[in-house]
Motif scaffolding. Structure first.
Motif, mmCIF file in Angstrom:
data_model
loop_
_atom_site.group_PDB
_atom_site.id
_atom_site.type_symbol
_atom_site.label_atom_id
_atom_site.label_comp_id
_atom_site.label_asym_id
_atom_site.label_seq_id
_atom_site.Cartn_x
_atom_site.Cartn_y
_atom_site.Cartn_z
ATOM 1 N N VAL A 33 0.853 -1.189 0.000
ATOM 2 C CA VAL A 33 0.000 0.000 0.000
ATOM 3 C C VAL A 33 0.890 1.240 0.000
ATOM 4 O O VAL A 33 1.718 1.428 0.896
ATOM 5 N N ASP A 34 0.718 2.092 -1.014
ATOM 6 C CA ASP A 34 1.503 3.316 -1.104
ATOM 7 C C ASP A 34 1.071 4.320 -0.038
ATOM 8 O O ASP A 34 -0.070 4.281 0.455
ATOM 9 N N GLY A 35 1.968 5.241 0.278
ATOM 10 C CA GLY A 35 1.628 6.275 1.239
ATOM 11 C C GLY A 35 2.805 7.178 1.515
ATOM 12 O O GLY A 35 3.806 7.165 0.790
ATOM 13 N N TRP A 36 2.678 7.969 2.572
ATOM 14 C CA TRP A 36 3.724 8.917 2.955
ATOM 15 C C TRP A 36 4.012 8.811 4.441
ATOM 16 O O TRP A 36 3.101 8.740 5.256
ATOM 17 N N TRP A 37 5.293 8.807 4.778
ATOM 18 C CA TRP A 37 5.734 8.920 6.156
ATOM 19 C C TRP A 37 5.858 10.391 6.538
ATOM 20 O O TRP A 37 6.351 11.204 5.753
ATOM 21 N N CYS A 38 5.426 10.715 7.743
ATOM 22 C CA CYS A 38 5.692 12.007 8.371
ATOM 23 C C CYS A 38 6.650 11.722 9.511
ATOM 24 O O CYS A 38 6.287 11.011 10.457
#
Length: 302
Positions: free
Chosen positions: A62-67
């Motif tokens: 699952v694609d996404g973004w880390w903060c």
């Protein structure tokens, strides 16, 4: 658990009045794929929190973004499930808002691009979220918190109430939950749906009914707990905090969790008001409360 009421500040009373006047001149929000570009532009306008870096990534497919905040606790992580009525929203646009929660909680935060309806109806979103949770555990994360707003808040509560036979009892899937203006009843049966229609400048029953139908797909009973977690087994909840405004038609969806969650009710506030960090005094207050709660819960045994 308890209910905590927050009064409307004089400054926020003025701001909310101006916002309502502005929204009366705007077209109704479109909760179908046609509204995705406008919605991403709206939520993506939230400024980024200082000291937080972004990193595009993939967890369990699952694609996404880390903060990644500069100040963070080791061995803990937050999964942020974005809102958008199950049909709108993206990790790229929501990472700015999520960065404030990451900084406040002192925890790395992953925002997944879970499957959206109608292209991918129920249970695709829940399947993606559970895959990401397992993926986080596989990386060695010791404690996981789940935060979500609106539909994402409903998904967070639904996932927290489910049992996972693939995870050992000594290592629960979720250690704590925070839901912001959660949508927990897709049947739209709560009295507040009608009673607060005039007070809510953002959402209507017709909008929500359309989105619920797109997400539920072929499921006929919208009271199914995985769709509408307020009908589920709330007694098995991890430590939970909820924020909701008195002027939103989903108030009853949040109040359904009184007794098993710390429910913060903000006078005069509308749907997902914590995202209005640049204009509302209540927004950073809610974020600070959320961050302190998450720090305390995720710091246990980390």
């Amino acid at each position: 658990m308890t209910r905590i009421n927050h009064p409307l500040s004089p400054a926020d009373r003025i701001t909310m009045g101006a916002m309502r006047a502005y929204l009366k001149l705007q077209p109704e929000m479109v909760l179908t794929p046609e509204g995705r570009e406008a919605y991403d532009a709206f939520i993506g306008a939230v400024p980024t929190a200082d000291g937080v870096m972004f990193e595009e990534a993939q967890i369990a497919g699952v694609d996404g973004w880390w903060c990644r905040p500069a100040d963070r606790q080791p061995g803990v992580a937050i999964l942020y499930i974005h809102g958008g009525a199950f049909t709108l929203g993206s990790a790229r646009s929501y990472r700015h808002f999520a960065s404030h929660l990451a900084r406040a909680a002192g925890a790395v935060t992953f925002v997944p691009d879970y499957a959206l309806a109608p292209e991918h109806p129920y249970p695709a979103a829940l399947t993606d979220i559970r895959s990401v949770l397992r993926g986080l555990r596989a990386t060695g994360v010791g404690r996981v918190g789940v935060v979500g707003d609106s539909a994402g808040g409903g998904l967070a509560l639904a996932i927290a109430q489910m049992t996972d036979p693939e995870v050992e009892a000594s290592l629960p899937v979720i250690d704590t939950v925070v839901a912001l203006s959660p949508w927990t009843d897709l049947s739209l049966a709560a009295p507040g749906i009608a009673e607060r229609t005039a007070a809510d400048p953002l959402l209507s029953r017709a909008q929500l009914k359309t989105a619920a139908s797109l997400y539920a797909g072929h499921v006929q009973d919208l009271r199914t707990p995985d769709l509408s977690p307020c009908f589920g087994l709330k007694g098995k909840m991890p430590p939970t905090m909820i924020h909701v405004g008195t002027d939103e038609i989903l108030l009853d969806d949040a109040l359904a969790y009184e007794g098993v969650a710390e429910v913060h009710v903000w006078s005069g506030m509308t749907h997902v008001f914590p995202a209005s960090l640049q204009s509302l005094e209540a927004a950073p207050e809610a974020i600070a409360l959320t961050g302190a709660f998450l720090r305390a819960q995720l710091g246990r045994g980390a």
